[in-house]
Design an enzyme around this catalytic site. Structure first.
Site, mmCIF file in Angstrom:
data_model
loop_
_atom_site.group_PDB
_atom_site.id
_atom_site.type_symbol
_atom_site.label_atom_id
_atom_site.label_comp_id
_atom_site.label_asym_id
_atom_site.label_seq_id
_atom_site.Cartn_x
_atom_site.Cartn_y
_atom_site.Cartn_z
ATOM 1 N N ASP A 47 0.748 -1.437 0.047
ATOM 2 C CA ASP A 47 -0.012 -0.030 -0.005
ATOM 3 C C ASP A 47 0.928 1.239 0.066
ATOM 4 O OD1 ASP A 47 -2.471 1.601 0.478
ATOM 5 O OD2 ASP A 47 -1.372 2.170 2.281
ATOM 6 N N GLU A 119 -2.399 -5.508 -3.379
ATOM 7 C CA GLU A 119 -1.328 -4.604 -2.496
ATOM 8 C C GLU A 119 -0.204 -5.536 -2.019
ATOM 9 O OE1 GLU A 119 -4.079 -1.009 -0.793
ATOM 10 O OE2 GLU A 119 -3.780 -2.690 0.651
#
Length: 245
Positions: A47, A119
């Site tokens: 992320d 992610e």
């Protein structure tokens, strides 16, 4: 070709097999298998890489957009729906290691699981190859969304935008009136936005949340029908994409 090799071919990058296996390990699978490590730490890392790469790209590409406009554009590219869309394009779902409960409820098709795993895979690519390779992977996967209006608006927070517009124009409180219709096993919902007691946009959906979001989208379109107040996503699409194509 193994499943891992197939996935890496779709990604266009080699990832250490151990890191990739970890990136694909959902917590539901880990808990059912003696508490194996989950992909959540890699998700956290991925992320951060994603946010930095996308922020840098937007800052460098759209030089005449102010900070506030860039801040509205970025969420559309890193939203759960956008990442899930990318994951489906890559065929990521079947590779995710899920527990029996998530398998039973088709967890590999859930936007949240697909996005979180995406992610984690970005995090694994970063650990295996360094930042520049991870950056190229992110740009190759994310930037095509800029030319996809459906994808760009999918992550738009329409309800927040309605609140902002109503407050800026001192129009009054925003309320949503929702009604359901259809049989109990297959209900649909219709929502209407009322601002200061005046009805505006109406939307439908298979849940109250989706109906409200659709109604908010219609309301934003009504309130920003003037070119000078165009929504930022539409503004970017109109201003940049024709030239880029």
């Amino acid at each position: 070709m193994t499943e891992s090799e197939t996935l890496m071919k779709s990604l266009g990058v080699h990832i250490d097999p151990g890191a990739l296996r970890l990136a694909l390990t959902h917590r539901s699978y880990a808990y059912e298998n003696s508490g194996l490590p989950t992909n959540e730490r890699l998700e956290f890392l991925g992320d951060a890489v994603l946010q930095l790469v996308v922020t840098d790209y937007l800052y460098s590409t759209f030089e005449d957009l102010a900070e506030g406009e860039l801040a509205k554009l970025r969420p559309a590219l890193v939203s759960t729906r956008a990442l899930a869309r990318i994951a489906r394009t890559l065929g990521l779902g079947p590779h995710i290691r899920l527990g029996t409960g998530e398998l039973r409820t088709q967890g590999a098709e859930k936007d949240s699981i697909l996005a979180d795993t995406m992610e984690a895979v970005i995090g694994a690519a970063y650990l295996s190859n360094g930042f520049e390779t991870a950056r190229s992977v992110v740009l190759r996967l994310v930037t095509p969304l800029l030319s996809d209006k459906e994808a760009m608006t999918a992550g738009k927070d329409w309800k927040t935008t309605v609140q902002e517009l109503a407050a800026a124009r001192a129009m009054g409180d925003v309320r949503y009136m929702v009604e359901d219709f259809g049989p109990d096993h297959s209900k649909s919902f219709r929502a209407t936005v009322a601002i200061g007691g005046t009805p505006f946009g109406q939307g439908t959906g298979t849940s109250k949340k989706d109906a409200e979001r659709d109604a908010a989208r219609v309301t934003v379109e009504e309130l920003t029908s003037g070119r000078g107040e165009a929504d930022i996503l539409t503004l970017v699409l109109d201003r940049y994409l024709p030239a880029a194509e």
